[in-house]
Write a protein that holds these residues in place. Structure first.
Motif, short mmCIF file in Angstrom:
data_model
loop_
_atom_site.label_atom_id
_atom_site.label_comp_id
_atom_site.label_asym_id
_atom_site.label_seq_id
_atom_site.Cartn_x
_atom_site.Cartn_y
_atom_site.Cartn_z
N ASP A 19 84.83 32.39 46.60
CA ASP A 19 84.93 30.98 46.98
C ASP A 19 86.35 30.44 46.92
OD1 ASP A 19 81.88 30.10 46.92
OD2 ASP A 19 82.22 31.29 45.13
N SER A 23 88.65 29.04 50.10
CA SER A 23 89.11 27.66 50.20
C SER A 23 90.61 27.62 50.50
CB SER A 23 88.82 26.91 48.90
OG SER A 23 89.29 25.58 48.96
N ASP A 159 86.22 16.66 48.77
CA ASP A 159 85.77 16.50 50.15
C ASP A 159 86.93 16.53 51.15
OD1 ASP A 159 83.27 16.25 49.08
OD2 ASP A 159 82.71 14.51 50.28
N ASP A 163 85.96 23.19 54.99
CA ASP A 163 84.98 24.18 54.55
C ASP A 163 85.68 25.51 54.31
OD1 ASP A 163 82.93 22.38 54.72
OD2 ASP A 163 82.07 23.19 56.58
N TRP A 166 84.63 31.09 55.70
CA TRP A 166 83.58 32.11 55.57
C TRP A 166 83.69 33.18 56.65
CZ3 TRP A 166 80.63 27.06 55.46
CH2 TRP A 166 80.51 26.58 54.15
N ILE A 179 78.44 28.36 46.67
CA ILE A 179 79.24 27.19 47.02
C ILE A 179 79.74 26.58 45.72
CG2 ILE A 179 79.21 24.85 47.97
CD1 ILE A 179 77.14 25.79 50.00
N THR A 181 80.54 23.64 43.73
CA THR A 181 80.18 22.23 43.86
C THR A 181 81.04 21.31 43.01
OG1 THR A 181 78.56 22.30 42.05
CG2 THR A 181 77.79 22.94 44.25
N ARG A 209 78.29 16.77 51.31
CA ARG A 209 79.10 17.92 51.71
C ARG A 209 78.46 19.23 51.24
NH1 ARG A 209 84.60 18.37 52.68
NH2 ARG A 209 84.87 20.26 53.97
N SER A 212 75.72 19.87 53.75
CA SER A 212 76.21 20.27 55.07
C SER A 212 76.76 21.69 55.04
CB SER A 212 77.29 19.29 55.56
OG SER A 212 78.48 19.41 54.81
N GLN A 213 77.44 22.08 53.96
CA GLN A 213 77.93 23.46 53.85
C GLN A 213 76.76 24.43 53.75
OE1 GLN A 213 80.89 24.02 50.80
NE2 GLN A 213 82.39 22.69 51.80
N SER A 214 75.72 24.04 53.02
CA SER A 214 74.53 24.88 52.90
C SER A 214 73.88 25.09 54.26
CB SER A 214 73.52 24.24 51.95
OG SER A 214 74.09 23.99 50.68
N ARG A 216 75.29 24.86 57.16
CA ARG A 216 76.16 25.68 58.01
C ARG A 216 76.05 27.17 57.66
NH1 ARG A 216 82.65 25.84 58.13
NH2 ARG A 216 82.80 27.50 59.69
#
Length: 490
Positions: A19, A23, A159, A163, A166, A179, A181, A209, A212-214, A216
């Protein structure tokens, strides 16, 4: 610039989703840099194999347990690409930047989170504008002097980050897709390196967020099970509830796991279950209140209440237990074993305590002369593995620990299956309705069981680890240390 982000080899079979580096990669890519990510744990490579990419910078994500391989790789890249800049970041170099930079194969150290510090360093190296002294969070060399710049301010708004990148990895090659969090933790546990790394600061990714990442990950990569990491996930109740309501409304066919550090109420557990939560990692650490007080970790009764609140909603907790803390006696250790029994023998993870640099317990162990503090970077090679296997900083008899660890390995899979039969039999009935999900879970259990059997980095070696080491000619701990010294002398 061309930037290679490298994850060195770590002990064990388990592959951790990258992760943090994903990022960093996303921020660099967004600002026009060419980025490649390589995880040696999915297949190691030499520096020469990156000739076609031709990196200008190689950044290593270095924890204490992978110092030896990081050194090996840094030296290899320096020899293969004479003009390359090596950057070390993450927990170990952040804790010990001066010692890290004392080595000629390390050019820069990033202290703390790396997104913007590495971006500014890349901009400086590419364009030559500004000065190194102005880059917050950076440690560097000015001739023979080591310079530690002003710390970078903690990122309060997660935020604002893009993203994670990935697309640079194959998510399904990892055992867990996760993810992050939150960053940081409101607690100051004496054993935890997060307290040093984040210095008591906490920031959260918003509920929207996370959702939405989940979504995606599921849509673009076919991920149907996600691990939500971050110590604050279950502590920030308002965000937890908001996230669960969003997931319920979206009606995603997505199951998830998460880390829990604080108290979970019955209401929390009901909402989590409805939103798709099937399991949690419960950071209990110990069943002895004396040891929990040493760790400043909470109380046993609260952990028990949280455990049963989750189980009543058919969320299966896996206890995260550490043992062999300084001052821990056989009686304290047996309290932990009794604690596990009181909870009806649930699944648990069993890890031997290792003191990490700059933590409160590390400093205490050094002061009490329980450990020898490495004087050079290379001396950390084998440090983690030694205390995770051979070392014993506690007063627990070695035989008691060895016998308990043997039982842990032998019952790893059966313990989980029998606990599920007792407390969530519907799961096995659903196997008929959702066979794909059931067999995926079964495969995951088998992989974890094999990891427990073959894990040579936790307590006394099992006979399977010894056999594998003989068949694969895997070097012993002493030989691993010697190999690092050989690399340094060449």
């Amino acid at each position: 610039m061309k930037i290679l982000l490298s994850i060195p080899l770590r002990d064990g079979m388990y592959t951790k989703f990258p992760d943090e580096l994903l990022s960093i990669a996303a921020v660099l890519e967004k600002n026009g840099h060419h980025v490649m990510l390589h995880d040696a744990n999915l297949g190691d490579r030499t520096a020469e194999s990156f000739r076609d990419f031709g990196p200008d910078i190689v950044g290593f994500s270095v924890s204490t347990g992978c110092v030896a391989d990081s050194i090996k790789k840094a030296i290899d890249f320096k020899k293969t690409f004479p003009g390359i800049k090596t950057v070390w970041g993450f927990r170990h170099p952040s804790a010990l930047p001066e010692q890290t930079l004392a080595e000629e194969y390390v050019d820069y150290v990033i202290i703390g989170a790396g997104e913007y510090t590495l971006l500014e360093l890349a901009e400086y190296l590419e364009k030559g504008t500004g000065s190194l002294a102005e880059i917050k969070g950076l440690a560097w060399k000015n001739g023979n002097d080591i310079v530690i710049n002003e710390p970078r301010a903690f990122l309060n708004d997660l935020d604002e980050l893009p993203d994670p990148a990935w697309h640079m990895v194959h998510p399904k090659k990892y055992w867990d897709v996760s993810i992050i969090t939150s960053r940081g933790c409101p607690f100051s546990c004496t054993f935890c390196s997060d307290a040093t790394f984040y210095k008591g600061n906490v920031s959260d990714l918003s509920a929207e967020r996370i959702a939405s990442q989940s979504e995606r990950l599921r849509r673009e990569f076919g991920i149907n099970y996600i691990m939500y990491t971050g110590d604050n996930f279950g502590i920030n109740k308002e965000r937890l509830h908001e996230f669960c309501r969003i997931m319920i409304k979206k009606k995603l066919k997505l199951k998830w796991n998460c880390q829990i550090s604080g108290y979970v109420t019955e209401e929390d557990a009901r909402l989590m279950a409805k939103a798709g939560c099937t399991a949690v990692i419960l950071g209990t650490e110990s069943g002895s209140q004396k040891i929990l007080d040493l760790l400043t970790k909470g109380n046993v009764q609260e952990f028990e209440k949280t455990f049963w609140n989750l189980v009543r909603q058919r969320i299966i907790p896996t206890l995260f237990i550490q043992y062999a803390f300084p001052t821990e006696t056989a009686e304290d250790f047996k309290e932990t074993l009794e604690f596990i029994k009181r909870l009806d023998n649930p699944p648990y993870l069993f890890m031997k305590f290792v003191p990490y640099p700059k933590t409160v317990l590390f400093d205490r162990c050094a002061k009490d002369k329980l450990i020898s503090v490495p004087e050079k970077l290379a001396d950390w090679s084998g440090f983690q593995l030694h205390y995770a296997t051979q070392g014993n900083l506690s007063a627990i008899p070695q035989r008691l620990m060895d016998d308990t660890l043997s039982r842990f390995r032998a019952t790893f899979a059966s313990r989980r299956l029998f606990f599920m039969l007792r407390h969530n039999p519907v799961y096995f009935i659903n196997a008929v309705r959702e066979p794909k999900q059931f067999f995926s879970s079964l495969l995951y259990l088998i992989k974890n069981f094999l990891n427990a059997l073959f894990d040579g980095s936790n307590g006394k070696e099992s006979w399977l680890v010894k056999l594998r080491r003989i068949l694969e000619m895997t070097p012993s701990l002493e030989l691993q240390k010697n190999n690092v010294n050989i690399n340094l002398s060449n």
